[in-house]
Scaffold this motif. Structure first.
Motif, mmCIF file in Angstrom:
data_model
loop_
_atom_site.group_PDB
_atom_site.id
_atom_site.type_symbol
_atom_site.label_atom_id
_atom_site.label_comp_id
_atom_site.label_asym_id
_atom_site.label_seq_id
_atom_site.Cartn_x
_atom_site.Cartn_y
_atom_site.Cartn_z
ATOM 1 N N ILE A 3 0.860 -1.178 0.000
ATOM 2 C CA ILE A 3 0.000 0.000 0.000
ATOM 3 C C ILE A 3 0.898 1.229 0.000
ATOM 4 N N SER A 4 0.575 2.194 -0.844
ATOM 5 C CA SER A 4 1.422 3.384 -0.960
ATOM 6 C C SER A 4 1.390 4.210 0.319
ATOM 7 N N ARG A 5 2.422 4.999 0.503
ATOM 8 C CA ARG A 5 2.528 5.862 1.676
ATOM 9 C C ARG A 5 1.379 6.872 1.703
ATOM 10 N N GLU A 9 -1.406 7.286 4.687
ATOM 11 C CA GLU A 9 -1.631 8.562 5.369
ATOM 12 C C GLU A 9 -3.098 8.964 5.297
ATOM 13 N N LYS A 10 -3.739 8.688 4.174
ATOM 14 C CA LYS A 10 -5.159 8.991 4.012
ATOM 15 C C LYS A 10 -5.994 8.160 4.987
ATOM 16 N N PHE A 11 -5.630 6.878 5.152
ATOM 17 C CA PHE A 11 -6.364 5.993 6.036
ATOM 18 C C PHE A 11 -6.126 6.341 7.504
ATOM 19 N N GLN A 49 -7.821 -1.511 -0.693
ATOM 20 C CA GLN A 49 -6.576 -1.374 0.081
ATOM 21 C C GLN A 49 -6.885 -1.070 1.544
ATOM 22 N N PHE A 50 -7.876 -0.215 1.783
ATOM 23 C CA PHE A 50 -8.284 0.114 3.149
ATOM 24 C C PHE A 50 -8.745 -1.149 3.884
ATOM 25 N N MET A 51 -9.608 -1.918 3.227
ATOM 26 C CA MET A 51 -10.117 -3.141 3.854
ATOM 27 C C MET A 51 -8.978 -4.126 4.113
ATOM 28 N N ARG A 52 -8.016 -4.209 3.200
ATOM 29 C CA ARG A 52 -6.858 -5.092 3.389
ATOM 30 C C ARG A 52 -6.058 -4.666 4.616
ATOM 31 N N LEU A 53 -5.986 -3.357 4.842
ATOM 32 C CA LEU A 53 -5.206 -2.824 5.952
ATOM 33 C C LEU A 53 -5.891 -3.031 7.301
ATOM 34 N N VAL A 54 -7.214 -2.863 7.359
ATOM 35 C CA VAL A 54 -7.900 -2.888 8.658
ATOM 36 C C VAL A 54 -8.446 -4.260 9.054
#
Length: 101
Positions: A3-5, A9-11, A49-54
């Motif tokens: 996931i890009s930086r 930062e947005k998340f 990407q958000f769902m993958r992160l959280v």
């Protein structure tokens, strides 16, 4: 693939309530990617990407499988119907469903 930086930062800039709301919207069939983009400014790819992160890895796999099987519900152009509101009639302002235990 990472996931890009800028995406991270947005998340990170999202509050806990916004994060929880996004997760609920991701699991709901009636909420389209267009509605998520309108409310939070996240494209479908950024939302994945958000769902993958959280989510945990297993939960993310279940979510992706569900989206793959019911993907026509998440894409407004592929639906056979139009939803005029973002929330269920049984849902209160804070997002908690009334009458369900």
């Amino acid at each position: 693939m990472g996931i890009s930086r800028a995406s991270k930062e947005k998340f990170v800039g999202l509050s806990k309530d916004e994060t929880e709301r996004l997760i609920r919207m991701g699991w709901e069939d009636r909420t389209t990617f267009d509605a998520i983009k309108e409310q939070f400014g996240l494209s479908p790819n950024e939302f994945v990407q958000f769902m993958r992160l959280v989510l945990t890895q297993d939960a993310f796999k279940r979510w992706r499988r569900r989206i793959y099987r019911h993907g026509h519900l998440k894409n407004e152009s592929a639906r056979g119907f139009k939803v005029t509101r973002f929330k269920c009639s049984r849902q209160s302002v804070d997002g908690i469903t009334k009458g369900w235990k």
